[in-house]
Scaffold this motif. Structure first.
Motif, PDB file in Angstrom:
ATOM      1  N   VAL A 279       0.862  -1.170   0.000  1.00  0.00           N
ATOM      2  CA  VAL A 279       0.000   0.000   0.000  1.00  0.00           C
ATOM      3  C   VAL A 279       0.910   1.235   0.000  1.00  0.00           C
ATOM      4  O   VAL A 279       2.045   1.176   0.475  1.00  0.00           O
ATOM      5  N   SER A 280       0.412   2.320  -0.561  1.00  0.00           N
ATOM      6  CA  SER A 280       1.244   3.531  -0.591  1.00  0.00           C
ATOM      7  C   SER A 280       1.009   4.362   0.667  1.00  0.00           C
ATOM      8  O   SER A 280      -0.062   4.300   1.300  1.00  0.00           O
ATOM      9  N   ALA A 281       2.007   5.150   1.001  1.00  0.00           N
ATOM     10  CA  ALA A 281       1.843   6.075   2.130  1.00  0.00           C
ATOM     11  C   ALA A 281       0.716   7.052   1.843  1.00  0.00           C
ATOM     12  O   ALA A 281      -0.025   7.465   2.749  1.00  0.00           O
ATOM     13  N   ARG A 282       0.567   7.424   0.583  1.00  0.00           N
ATOM     14  CA  ARG A 282      -0.488   8.369   0.211  1.00  0.00           C
ATOM     15  C   ARG A 282      -1.886   7.759   0.455  1.00  0.00           C
ATOM     16  O   ARG A 282      -2.786   8.453   0.945  1.00  0.00           O
ATOM     17  N   ALA A 283      -2.024   6.480   0.154  1.00  0.00           N
ATOM     18  CA  ALA A 283      -3.324   5.840   0.391  1.00  0.00           C
ATOM     19  C   ALA A 283      -3.633   5.750   1.884  1.00  0.00           C
ATOM     20  O   ALA A 283      -4.774   5.953   2.319  1.00  0.00           O
ATOM     21  N   VAL A 284      -2.613   5.460   2.665  1.00  0.00           N
ATOM     22  CA  VAL A 284      -2.791   5.411   4.122  1.00  0.00           C
ATOM     23  C   VAL A 284      -3.201   6.783   4.633  1.00  0.00           C
ATOM     24  O   VAL A 284      -4.132   6.928   5.443  1.00  0.00           O
ATOM     25  N   LEU A 285      -2.517   7.806   4.134  1.00  0.00           N
ATOM     26  CA  LEU A 285      -2.834   9.175   4.558  1.00  0.00           C
ATOM     27  C   LEU A 285      -4.270   9.533   4.192  1.00  0.00           C
ATOM     28  O   LEU A 285      -5.023  10.065   5.029  1.00  0.00           O
ATOM     29  N   ASP A 286      -4.646   9.245   2.960  1.00  0.00           N
ATOM     30  CA  ASP A 286      -6.003   9.607   2.517  1.00  0.00           C
ATOM     31  C   ASP A 286      -7.069   8.934   3.379  1.00  0.00           C
ATOM     32  O   ASP A 286      -8.100   9.544   3.708  1.00  0.00           O
ATOM     33  N   SER A 287      -6.819   7.685   3.746  1.00  0.00           N
ATOM     34  CA  SER A 287      -7.774   6.971   4.597  1.00  0.00           C
ATOM     35  C   SER A 287      -7.935   7.684   5.938  1.00  0.00           C
ATOM     36  O   SER A 287      -9.052   7.831   6.459  1.00  0.00           O
ATOM     37  N   HIS A 288      -6.823   8.135   6.506  1.00  0.00           N
ATOM     38  CA  HIS A 288      -6.891   8.824   7.802  1.00  0.00           C
ATOM     39  C   HIS A 288      -7.524  10.208   7.668  1.00  0.00           C
ATOM     40  O   HIS A 288      -8.284  10.629   8.545  1.00  0.00           O
ATOM     41  N   LEU A 289      -7.219  10.902   6.578  1.00  0.00           N
ATOM     42  CA  LEU A 289      -7.839  12.230   6.398  1.00  0.00           C
ATOM     43  C   LEU A 289      -9.353  12.097   6.228  1.00  0.00           C
ATOM     44  O   LEU A 289     -10.120  12.926   6.739  1.00  0.00           O
ATOM     45  N   GLU A 290      -9.781  11.044   5.530  1.00  0.00           N
ATOM     46  CA  GLU A 290     -11.231  10.808   5.404  1.00  0.00           C
ATOM     47  C   GLU A 290     -11.847  10.493   6.767  1.00  0.00           C
ATOM     48  O   GLU A 290     -12.946  10.950   7.089  1.00  0.00           O
ATOM     49  N   ARG A 291     -11.147   9.705   7.540  1.00  0.00           N
ATOM     50  CA  ARG A 291     -11.640   9.373   8.887  1.00  0.00           C
ATOM     51  C   ARG A 291     -11.772  10.660   9.728  1.00  0.00           C
ATOM     52  O   ARG A 291     -12.781  10.855  10.420  1.00  0.00           O
ATOM     53  N   ILE A 292     -10.764  11.501   9.665  1.00  0.00           N
ATOM     54  CA  ILE A 292     -10.801  12.757  10.431  1.00  0.00           C
ATOM     55  C   ILE A 292     -11.990  13.606   9.977  1.00  0.00           C
ATOM     56  O   ILE A 292     -12.727  14.162  10.802  1.00  0.00           O
ATOM     57  N   ALA A 293     -12.178  13.689   8.684  1.00  0.00           N
ATOM     58  CA  ALA A 293     -13.294  14.485   8.152  1.00  0.00           C
ATOM     59  C   ALA A 293     -14.637  13.948   8.645  1.00  0.00           C
ATOM     60  O   ALA A 293     -15.585  14.700   8.866  1.00  0.00           O
ATOM     61  N   ARG A 294     -14.688  12.616   8.860  1.00  0.00           N
ATOM     62  CA  ARG A 294     -15.947  11.991   9.256  1.00  0.00           C
ATOM     63  C   ARG A 294     -16.244  12.159  10.748  1.00  0.00           C
ATOM     64  O   ARG A 294     -17.390  12.375  11.132  1.00  0.00           O
ATOM     65  N   VAL A 295     -15.209  12.080  11.595  1.00  0.00           N
ATOM     66  CA  VAL A 295     -15.497  11.997  13.038  1.00  0.00           C
ATOM     67  C   VAL A 295     -15.032  13.200  13.851  1.00  0.00           C
ATOM     68  O   VAL A 295     -15.499  13.388  14.975  1.00  0.00           O
ATOM     69  N   ASP A 296     -14.119  13.993  13.318  1.00  0.00           N
ATOM     70  CA  ASP A 296     -13.510  14.998  14.205  1.00  0.00           C
ATOM     71  C   ASP A 296     -14.333  16.269  14.348  1.00  0.00           C
ATOM     72  O   ASP A 296     -14.304  16.927  15.380  1.00  0.00           O
ATOM     73  N   GLY A 297     -15.054  16.679  13.324  1.00  0.00           N
ATOM     74  CA  GLY A 297     -15.799  17.936  13.416  1.00  0.00           C
ATOM     75  C   GLY A 297     -14.871  19.127  13.322  1.00  0.00           C
ATOM     76  O   GLY A 297     -13.716  19.006  12.924  1.00  0.00           O
ATOM     77  N   GLN A 298     -15.386  20.281  13.744  1.00  0.00           N
ATOM     78  CA  GLN A 298     -14.583  21.489  13.573  1.00  0.00           C
ATOM     79  C   GLN A 298     -13.404  21.497  14.543  1.00  0.00           C
ATOM     80  O   GLN A 298     -13.490  21.005  15.661  1.00  0.00           O
ATOM     81  N   ALA A 299     -12.294  22.054  14.049  1.00  0.00           N
ATOM     82  CA  ALA A 299     -11.099  22.153  14.882  1.00  0.00           C
ATOM     83  C   ALA A 299     -11.302  23.222  15.950  1.00  0.00           C
ATOM     84  O   ALA A 299     -12.138  24.125  15.798  1.00  0.00           O
ATOM     85  N   GLY A 300     -10.542  23.125  17.016  1.00  0.00           N
ATOM     86  CA  GLY A 300     -10.586  24.144  18.043  1.00  0.00           C
ATOM     87  C   GLY A 300     -10.061  25.471  17.512  1.00  0.00           C
ATOM     88  O   GLY A 300      -9.050  25.508  16.824  1.00  0.00           O
ATOM     89  N   THR A 301     -10.796  26.534  17.818  1.00  0.00           N
ATOM     90  CA  THR A 301     -10.347  27.874  17.414  1.00  0.00           C
ATOM     91  C   THR A 301     -10.425  28.802  18.625  1.00  0.00           C
ATOM     92  O   THR A 301     -11.195  28.559  19.559  1.00  0.00           O
ATOM     93  N   LEU A 302      -9.653  29.863  18.548  1.00  0.00           N
ATOM     94  CA  LEU A 302      -9.653  30.849  19.631  1.00  0.00           C
ATOM     95  C   LEU A 302     -11.048  31.454  19.755  1.00  0.00           C
ATOM     96  O   LEU A 302     -11.585  31.977  18.769  1.00  0.00           O
ATOM     97  N   GLY A 303     -11.626  31.356  20.917  1.00  0.00           N
ATOM     98  CA  GLY A 303     -12.959  31.903  21.133  1.00  0.00           C
ATOM     99  C   GLY A 303     -14.070  31.064  20.524  1.00  0.00           C
ATOM    100  O   GLY A 303     -15.210  31.516  20.425  1.00  0.00           O
TER     101      GLY A 303
END
Lengths: 518, 106
Positions: A20-44
């Protein structure tokens, strides 16, 4: 099984062998983050936003990660050695500097700070092929056990129950690993800040020996206590990460010149012949109740005690000798001494934030002194202010003998407890925390009670010895419970042997197959 | 028990710490500090003999585990302009700050 569900070891194996490529592994994790993480913490930001999401991140550096993944794939295509962590996604607690990226310490005072250099621990992980996904949230300057004090909201939530805290201060790290957003995260531990969130989120958290991993590039809290270390979903992944991070560093004079063993090979040696101690002093907590003004002592919940005794029995069946009467009489003084030592060191370290060299500066029509006061008043949250003021008080000339010097002597006694224990046993087995994860808002605001969550872990920071929290099932409410091992200085391989043996001994348990419902 | 950190002591600490605080923040912080001191005083019950050493850290550093000290030589940073990019205000390679409180000498 999807790529984001793989262990770090398995990802590296597949990437290195071109399955498997590192790029495919990365894409899988970025999709997972997009699905479960929600908005990032921001000031205020709104603390109540998207309450079903994890919110582990402050800064997602996807473009930088893509460039790193492509570099790993290019190396492999060219027949070059890509490193033992080839293609393994990594999250980094936002208390480490990473060149060219925001490094905020979850504080308004560093919200606009772009680091001009990279921390040694991050540099070594990336040089070994790890792909940094971004920076994850924490308590402001690491000051807390819940992540609620972060200036970047919404703060991380516990993946097993998003109405609960992930623990702290490495809460973003633990939440990201538990939620399968990254298999590895880099955290820091000053009083339990890796191990407590690891226990609350059901992952492995390792505090190495003080000096085993360089602190260069770690935004300092308590300089005699701070330890960088990994969080992972398995003991073997934590061992792999420490293997890469450990070792001397000419940029940190406290990074010890001690050889690093082959942790993965050592881990396989199992526990036959190891003497593992249990201490009755770790089966109760003593804490100051702000409401009554009294010291309160209580036993730990039965399910936490049972997790430890069950682990001891399983390890005994694999050949370990269990020794049950290890006295650690100064355990209860770990938090009071920590209240003093860590505050003095924090106050000293926080003096550098003055609105002059980097970070936030208040708009001011006044002189330099007024600018200092306004800058620090506006940009530090409650927790840094508490630490500065307490640190100055207990180290003042008229109080230092009563408080600071006494705390340093109590630290000697805590260290002596460990020295005497390790004269009898190879490791100590303890609970990780007095309770499972508490509700968001349940403790925040009581800075004394919050600190006592670390009571069973902070002794390791005082003594400098390594400790590791390992998942040990769930309580009746479905929340993770952790068990914990201590070992002598620079003997992390003992932690890995014991932790891995426990994983093997519980591999068939139904709780091992559970995953957060996200 | 009376609060050990009185309003006067607290005001002195705030001045030393270079912090500007609201009245409400001051009240919260002083209460929390006094609560923490009650916990800290638990430590006063620990019997200490005069030979108990202070420990500046837990792990002992010996010649065997300590790195050699660096030579005390300054090295120019390869890109000082990059460091200054993070400063709130700069001019001609220098950090700019508001007027420093001073007294004119006669």
């Amino acid at each position: 099984m999807e790529l984001f569900e793989l262990s770090a070891l398995e990802i590296a194996r597949r990437v290195r062998s071109k399955q498997v490529s590192a790029r495919a592994v990365l894409d899988s994790h970025l999709e997972r983050i997009a699905r479960v993480d929600g908005q990032a913490g921001t000031l205020g930001g709104d603390p109540q936003a998207e309450p079903q999401k994890i919110h582990a991140f402050i800064t997602l550096t996807a473009d930088r990660a893509r460039a790193q993944a492509e570099a790993v794939d290019a190396k492999i295509a060219a027949g070059q050695e890509p490193g033992p962590l080839a293609g393994v996604p990594l999250t980094v607690k936002d208390i480490f500097t990473v060149e060219g990226t925001p490094s905020t310490a979850a504080s308004k005072i560093l919200a606009n700070f772009i680091a001009p250099y990279t921390a040694t621990a991050v540099e070594r992980l990336e040089a070994a092929g790890a792909i940094t996904l971004g920076k994850v949230n924490l308590d402001e300057f690491t000051y807390g056990s819940s992540n609620e004090s972060s200036a970047f909201q919404p703060a991380p939530r516990n993946p097993w129950d998003t109405s609960r805290v992930p623990g702290g201060s490495s809460g973003g790290s633990a939440a990201a690993v538990a939620a399968y957003e990254s298999p590895l995260s880099l955290g820091t531990d000053t009083a339990g800040s890796i191990r407590l969130p690891a226990a609350y989120c059901g992952v492995v958290g390792l505090k190495p020996t003080y000096g085993r991993v360089s602190r260069y590039g770690l935004i300092a809290f308590g300089s005699s206590l701070d330890c960088p270390g990994p969080l992972a979903r398995s003991v073997s992944d934590a061992a792999l990460a420490l293997q890469v991070m450990a070792g001397p560093d000419p940029r940190d004079a406290t990074a010890a010149t001690v050889a690093t063993p082959d942790y993965l090979a050592e881990m396989e040696k199992d526990v036959r012949g190891l003497k593992i101690g249990l201490s009755p002093d770790y089966f109760r907590i003593t804490y100051f109740d702000a409401q009554s003004g009294e010291l309160v002592e209580r036993a730990l919940p039965p399910e936490i005690q049972n997790a430890v005794t069950d682990a001891a029995q399983r390890l005994a069946l694999r050949g370990a000798e269990i020794v049950e009467d290890i006295a650690m009489p100064h355990t209860q003084y770990g938090i009071p001494a920590y209240f003093v030592i860590s505050r003095v060191e924090a106050a000293s370290n926080l003096h550098r934030y003055d609105g002059v060299k980097y970070g936030y500066r208040a708009q001011s029509a006044g002189d330099l002194r007024e600018m200092y006061r306004k800058t620090r008043g506006e940009a530090f949250g409650l927790q840094p202010k508490l630490r500065i003021l307490m640190g100055m008080y207990v180290s003042a000339a008229q109080y230092s003998e009563q408080y600071y010097n006494r705390a340093l002597k109590v630290r000697s006694l805590i260290r002596r407890d460990f020295d005497e224990a390790f004269g009898r046993v190879d490791a100590l087995l303890t609970p990780s925390t007095p309770d499972a994860a508490f509700a968001i808002g349940g403790v925040y605001g009581d800075s004394v009670l919050m600190q006592y969550a670390d009571q069973l872990l902070v002794t390791g920071n005082h003594a400098g010895v390594p400790g590791m929290s390992v998942p040990a099932g769930f309580n009746a409410a479905g929340l993770p419970v952790g068990i914990h091992f201590f070992a002598p200085d620079y003997r992390e391989e003992i932690l890995f042997r014991a932790g891995y043996a426990y994983e093997q001994a519980t591999a068939a348990e139904a709780w091992r197959a559970k995953k957060p419902a996200l | 028990m009376n609060d050990e950190i009185t309003p006067d002591v607290f005001a002195h600490l705030v001045d030393l710490a270079a912090l500007q605080l609201s009245a409400q923040e001051s009240e919260t912080l002083r209460r929390q500090l006094n609560n923490q001191l009650k916990s800290i005083r638990e430590m006063l019950a620990v019997p200490l003999d005069e030979n108990t050493p202070v420990a500046s850290r837990g792990v002992e550093y010996t010649p065997q585990n300590s790195p050699a000290l660096r030579r005390d030589v300054a090295h120019p940073h390869p890109a000082p302009a990059r460091l200054l990019q993070g400063a709130p205000e700069v001019a001609e390679g220098y950090l700019v700050v508001p007027e420093t409180p001073h007294q004119d000498l006669k």
